[in-house]
Design an enzyme around this catalytic site. Structure first.
Site, PDB file in Angstrom:
ATOM      1  N   SER A  10       0.818  -1.213   0.000  1.00 15.72           N
ATOM      2  CA  SER A  10       0.000   0.000   0.000  1.00 15.72           C
ATOM      3  C   SER A  10       0.852   1.264   0.000  1.00 15.72           C
ATOM      4  CB  SER A  10      -0.952   0.003   1.204  1.00 15.72           C
ATOM      5  OG  SER A  10      -0.217  -0.073   2.421  1.00 15.72           O
ATOM      6  N   TRP A  11       1.909   1.293   0.826  1.00 14.14           N
ATOM      7  CA  TRP A  11       2.704   2.506   0.942  1.00 14.14           C
ATOM      8  C   TRP A  11       3.593   2.722  -0.278  1.00 14.14           C
ATOM      9  CZ3 TRP A  11       2.327   7.013   2.209  1.00 14.14           C
ATOM     10  CH2 TRP A  11       3.335   7.835   2.730  1.00 14.14           C
ATOM     11  N   ARG A  31       6.273  -8.195  -6.819  1.00 12.80           N
ATOM     12  CA  ARG A  31       6.459  -9.621  -7.108  1.00 12.80           C
ATOM     13  C   ARG A  31       5.285 -10.246  -7.853  1.00 12.80           C
ATOM     14  NH1 ARG A  31       7.944 -11.850  -1.229  1.00 12.80           N
ATOM     15  NH2 ARG A  31       6.081 -10.608  -0.794  1.00 12.80           N
ATOM     16  N   SER A 137       1.278   8.910   8.106  1.00 12.31           N
ATOM     17  CA  SER A 137       0.846   8.885   6.699  1.00 12.31           C
ATOM     18  C   SER A 137       0.191   7.559   6.346  1.00 12.31           C
ATOM     19  CB  SER A 137       2.050   9.128   5.787  1.00 12.31           C
ATOM     20  OG  SER A 137       3.149   8.322   6.194  1.00 12.31           O
ATOM     21  N   ALA A 139      -1.518   5.271   3.725  1.00 20.80           N
ATOM     22  CA  ALA A 139      -1.381   5.232   2.274  1.00 20.80           C
ATOM     23  C   ALA A 139      -2.658   5.653   1.550  1.00 20.80           C
ATOM     24  CB  ALA A 139      -0.972   3.821   1.842  1.00 20.80           C
ATOM     25  N   LYS A 190       7.263   3.467  17.386  1.00 22.17           N
ATOM     26  CA  LYS A 190       5.834   3.810  17.502  1.00 22.17           C
ATOM     27  C   LYS A 190       4.941   2.620  17.180  1.00 22.17           C
ATOM     28  CE  LYS A 190       4.965   4.093  12.906  1.00 22.17           C
ATOM     29  NZ  LYS A 190       3.827   3.505  12.143  1.00 22.17           N
ATOM     30  N   THR A 247      -0.776   6.151  14.667  1.00 26.89           N
ATOM     31  CA  THR A 247      -0.859   4.697  14.704  1.00 26.89           C
ATOM     32  C   THR A 247      -1.528   4.173  15.975  1.00 26.89           C
ATOM     33  OG1 THR A 247       1.420   4.644  15.520  1.00 26.89           O
ATOM     34  CG2 THR A 247       1.101   4.275  13.186  1.00 26.89           C
TER      35      THR A 247
END
Length: 330
Positions: A10-11, A31, A137, A139, A190, A247
């Site tokens: 995702s990121w 991949r 952040s 995604a 974190k 998070t």
């Protein structure tokens, strides 16, 4: 500028989308051939960002040589525990003094190495120019162009200033810092605290407990960072407090989700197997626990999470031990 993005999760996909939107020649290495085909034909990553339209300038590849050919910047966005193996595979394809930017978060188990240290070891002789991108952040929000602020750590202040321009957009504000160690450790630790916050919330311990975990977790993060040569002020910034708050409170956080599911009484192995994306905090808890022990740094929340995740401790007992520790000044 041609930029190779390594890692189609995702990121990695979100950052490839962001950079392509700025007009850069972006090649995304992943991949799965089916996902690559979907990105190239439907402009969507159906596995990790289903339903979100990607910039058509993102070109996905499954052959490393194709993705890296002519790249001026290599952006690595692979899970921390896979970084060393990926570096060894890519080394023959990388030029000397490559600009290597990491957007991964974690500490390697066993070696207790940060990603910067792994890059220095595995790319020794290539003299890579290294930077790390971190901060609060999600995604999906970046792909939706929702306002986001991050920090780019680079010991070379001039290179860091140039790279922050590369990554910045009106919706994605990028600051720079020369404290690479602090930026990396903030992004790693974190995740450990986020699992604890999810577990606390899942057990119904309330908002007071979550706020306490965030605050004392920040103290742990800073203690470890300072012991390893980072600046305390870095942990009050985006890669420390900013990412920690996100998070620990946002339900898009994979690590918070691990904690929430543990609170339901589910086995860690089942949780990890069912999750489609890697929750870095599970392995990072082990690495940070070992690193803190080696450095003689007191990290009680990390120790408690290690006991729950890797020793099978009862979460209620772990919290009770935290609350009944010897009283002292803050």
């Amino acid at each position: 500028m041609r930029i190779a993005v390594i890692g189609g999760g995702s990121w990695g996909t979100a950052l490839a989308h962001l950079l392509a939107g700025k007009g850069y020649d972006v090649r995304l290495l992943l991949r799965d051939a089916d996902v690559a085909r979907a990105i190239n034909t439907r402009h969507e990553n159906p596995r990790y960002l289903a339903g979100l339209a990607l910039h058509p300038g993102v070109r996905a590849h499954v052959v490393a040589a194709e993705a890296l050919e002519g790249a001026e910047v290599v952006l690595s966005v692979v899970p921390c525990q896979q970084v060393r193996g990926v570096l060894r595979g890519l080394r023959p394809l990388l030029p000397r003094e490559v600009v290597f930017v990491s957007a991964s978060k974690g500490v390697e188990t066993g070696s207790m190495r940060t990603i910067a240290e792994m890059v220095a070891e595995e790319l020794e002789g290539l003299d890579p120019r290294y930077a790390v991108l971190s901060g609060p952040s999600f995604a999906a929000e970046v792909v939706r162009n929702l306002p986001t602020a991050v920090v780019l750590g680079c010991t070379d202040a001039d290179l860091g200033a140039r790279l922050r321009e590369v990554f910045s957009t009106p919706g994605f504000r990028t600051y720079s810092s020369t404290d690479v160690r602090g930026v990396e450790l903030g992004g790693a630790v974190k995740n450990v605290i986020a699992i604890a916050a999810g577990l606390s919330d899942g057990l119904g311990f309330g908002s007071n407990a979550r706020a306490g975990l965030i605050t004392r977790g920040l103290a742990e993060m800073s203690r470890l960072g300072e012991a390893l040569g980072a600046r305390a002020s870095t942990f009050m910034g985006l890669s420390g407090l900013g990412d920690l708050v996100l998070t620990c409170t946002g339900d898009l956080s994979r690590n918070r989700q691990v904690g929430l599911r543990l609170a339901e009484g589910r086995a860690l192995a089942d949780i990890v197997t069912e999750m489609r994306m890697v929750a870095e905090g599970v392995k990072t808890t082990e690495a940070v626990h070992d690193l803190a022990a080696a450095m003689g740094v007191d990290m009680p929340i990390t120790d408690a999470m290690y006991s729950v995740l890797h020793d099978g401790a009862n979460p209620h007992d772990a919290v009770r031990e935290l609350m009944t520790r010897e009283l002292k000044e803050e």
